[in-house]
Write a protein that holds these residues in place. Structure first.
Motif, short mmCIF file in Angstrom:
data_model
loop_
_atom_site.label_atom_id
_atom_site.label_comp_id
_atom_site.label_asym_id
_atom_site.label_seq_id
_atom_site.Cartn_x
_atom_site.Cartn_y
_atom_site.Cartn_z
N LEU A 252 -1.87 -35.72 50.24
CA LEU A 252 -2.64 -35.54 50.09
C LEU A 252 -2.90 -34.88 51.93
O LEU A 252 -3.48 -33.79 51.86
CB LEU A 252 -2.80 -37.35 51.48
CG LEU A 252 -2.98 -37.93 50.29
CD1 LEU A 252 -3.51 -39.77 50.64
CD2 LEU A 252 -4.57 -37.99 49.54
N GLN A 253 -2.12 -34.70 52.35
CA GLN A 253 -1.35 -32.98 53.11
C GLN A 253 -1.90 -31.75 52.42
O GLN A 253 -2.51 -31.67 53.23
CB GLN A 253 -0.24 -33.56 54.24
CG GLN A 253 -0.08 -32.62 55.91
CD GLN A 253 1.28 -32.74 55.97
OE1 GLN A 253 2.42 -34.06 55.64
NE2 GLN A 253 1.21 -32.05 57.15
N TRP A 254 -1.25 -32.23 51.79
CA TRP A 254 -0.67 -30.99 50.79
C TRP A 254 -2.33 -30.45 49.99
O TRP A 254 -3.10 -29.08 50.31
CB TRP A 254 -0.56 -30.26 49.84
CG TRP A 254 0.72 -29.64 50.78
CD1 TRP A 254 2.00 -30.64 50.26
CD2 TRP A 254 1.39 -28.33 51.06
NE1 TRP A 254 3.22 -29.50 51.26
CE2 TRP A 254 2.64 -28.66 51.03
CE3 TRP A 254 0.44 -27.58 50.79
CZ2 TRP A 254 3.48 -27.23 51.63
CZ3 TRP A 254 1.74 -26.67 50.85
CH2 TRP A 254 2.41 -26.31 51.89
N ILE A 255 -3.48 -31.22 50.51
CA ILE A 255 -4.63 -30.84 49.62
C ILE A 255 -5.17 -30.41 50.75
O ILE A 255 -6.29 -29.81 50.20
CB ILE A 255 -5.75 -32.11 49.36
CG1 ILE A 255 -5.34 -33.80 48.17
CG2 ILE A 255 -7.30 -32.14 49.27
CD1 ILE A 255 -5.42 -34.79 47.45
N VAL A 256 -5.13 -31.19 52.31
CA VAL A 256 -6.21 -30.58 53.46
C VAL A 256 -4.95 -28.79 53.16
O VAL A 256 -6.07 -27.82 53.34
CB VAL A 256 -5.85 -31.60 54.53
CG1 VAL A 256 -5.89 -30.50 55.84
CG2 VAL A 256 -6.38 -32.67 54.20
N ASP A 257 -4.22 -28.79 53.53
CA ASP A 257 -4.07 -27.61 54.19
C ASP A 257 -3.60 -26.53 53.28
O ASP A 257 -3.16 -25.39 53.58
CB ASP A 257 -1.95 -28.61 54.00
CG ASP A 257 -1.24 -29.53 55.91
OD1 ASP A 257 -2.76 -29.21 56.16
OD2 ASP A 257 -0.47 -29.67 55.45
N ALA A 258 -3.37 -26.84 51.81
CA ALA A 258 -3.17 -25.50 50.99
C ALA A 258 -4.33 -24.81 51.51
O ALA A 258 -4.61 -23.24 51.32
CB ALA A 258 -3.17 -26.12 49.37
N TYR A 259 -5.20 -25.47 51.94
CA TYR A 259 -6.55 -24.44 52.09
C TYR A 259 -6.89 -24.01 53.22
O TYR A 259 -6.78 -22.55 53.45
CB TYR A 259 -8.04 -25.96 52.32
CG TYR A 259 -9.40 -25.19 52.48
CD1 TYR A 259 -9.88 -24.35 51.83
CD2 TYR A 259 -9.72 -25.10 53.60
CE1 TYR A 259 -11.56 -23.87 51.72
CE2 TYR A 259 -10.98 -24.81 53.83
CZ TYR A 259 -12.07 -23.72 53.15
OH TYR A 259 -13.41 -23.19 53.31
N VAL A 260 -6.92 -24.54 54.58
CA VAL A 260 -6.27 -24.53 55.62
C VAL A 260 -4.92 -23.25 55.72
O VAL A 260 -5.60 -22.35 56.05
CB VAL A 260 -6.43 -25.29 56.64
CG1 VAL A 260 -5.82 -24.54 57.99
CG2 VAL A 260 -7.33 -25.99 56.50
N LEU A 261 -3.95 -23.16 54.86
CA LEU A 261 -3.34 -22.95 55.20
C LEU A 261 -3.70 -20.98 54.23
O LEU A 261 -3.28 -20.08 55.26
CB LEU A 261 -2.10 -22.53 54.36
CG LEU A 261 -0.79 -22.16 54.22
CD1 LEU A 261 0.23 -21.99 55.75
CD2 LEU A 261 0.66 -22.54 53.25
N ILE B 69 -11.36 -21.77 63.20
CA ILE B 69 -11.66 -22.42 64.75
C ILE B 69 -11.59 -24.04 64.39
O ILE B 69 -11.52 -24.77 65.46
CB ILE B 69 -13.37 -21.91 64.84
CG1 ILE B 69 -13.08 -20.67 65.68
CG2 ILE B 69 -13.71 -22.99 65.94
CD1 ILE B 69 -14.48 -19.86 65.62
N ALA B 70 -12.05 -24.12 63.56
CA ALA B 70 -11.57 -25.80 62.75
C ALA B 70 -10.35 -26.52 62.82
O ALA B 70 -10.17 -27.71 63.57
CB ALA B 70 -12.72 -26.09 61.68
N ALA B 71 -9.58 -25.41 62.68
CA ALA B 71 -8.61 -25.94 62.74
C ALA B 71 -7.50 -26.26 63.93
O ALA B 71 -7.32 -27.09 64.46
CB ALA B 71 -7.63 -25.42 61.96
N ALA B 72 -7.85 -24.72 64.38
CA ALA B 72 -7.26 -24.95 65.74
C ALA B 72 -7.80 -25.83 67.22
O ALA B 72 -7.32 -26.24 67.61
CB ALA B 72 -8.15 -23.77 66.16
#
Length: 152
Positions: free
Chosen positions: A27-36, A87-90
């Motif tokens: 689940l974390q990679w689903i989110v993080d892959a995009y933001v990364l 901006i959204a991630a920060a």
């Protein structure tokens, strides 16, 4: 779409966990892959846009100027959505995120509204290359700030 997608996935994570039989790391990679990837492309977009601005300022032919503008467009396509995703991630707190996006939108509006005026002044005072060279110190400042401010 970029902002929507950076937050909408979170609402579906519980459903994905059950339907896809995904554990927390998945689940974390689903989110993080995009933001990364978005975050990684932001400096690239700034660098591409800034380099293309130098090309546009230096060219004396229509073909190279159009090629430079094409490369600027590629840089801009990577830069704009990446900046919003960062901006959204920060700013994970919704109130802070709204304020940061408001500032981004305000500065974007100012740039859009003042572009014609600034372009006329720059061309009159310094010639056509100046409308492209104005991007170089801004791009350099963004790249330096990114190196100092952006975490991994």
């Amino acid at each position: 779409m970029v902002l929507l997608d950076s937050t909408i996935v979170g609402a579906a994570l519980p459903d994905m966990e059950g339907r896809l039989q995904v554990q927390l790391t998945g689940l974390q990679w689903i989110v993080d892959a995009y933001v990364l990837l978005v975050a990684m492309l932001l400096p690239s977009g700034v660098a591409v846009f800034t380099a293309a601005s130098v090309l546009c300022s230096a060219t004396a032919s229509l073909g190279w100027l159009i090629a430079g503008r094409v490369v600027q467009g590629i840089g801009a396509a990577a830069l704009s959505p990446a900046s919003l995703a960062l901006i959204a991630a920060a700013h994970p707190v919704p109130r802070e995120r709204v304020a940061a996006i408001g500032l981004w939108a305000g500065f974007s509006g100012i740039g859009l509204a003042e572009g014609s005026l600034a372009g006329g002044v720059l061309v009159e005072a310094f010639g056509r290359p100046a409308i492209f060279l104005v991007n170089v110190p801004i791009g350099a400042a963004l790249l330096l700030a990114g190196l100092r401010v952006l975490d991994e």
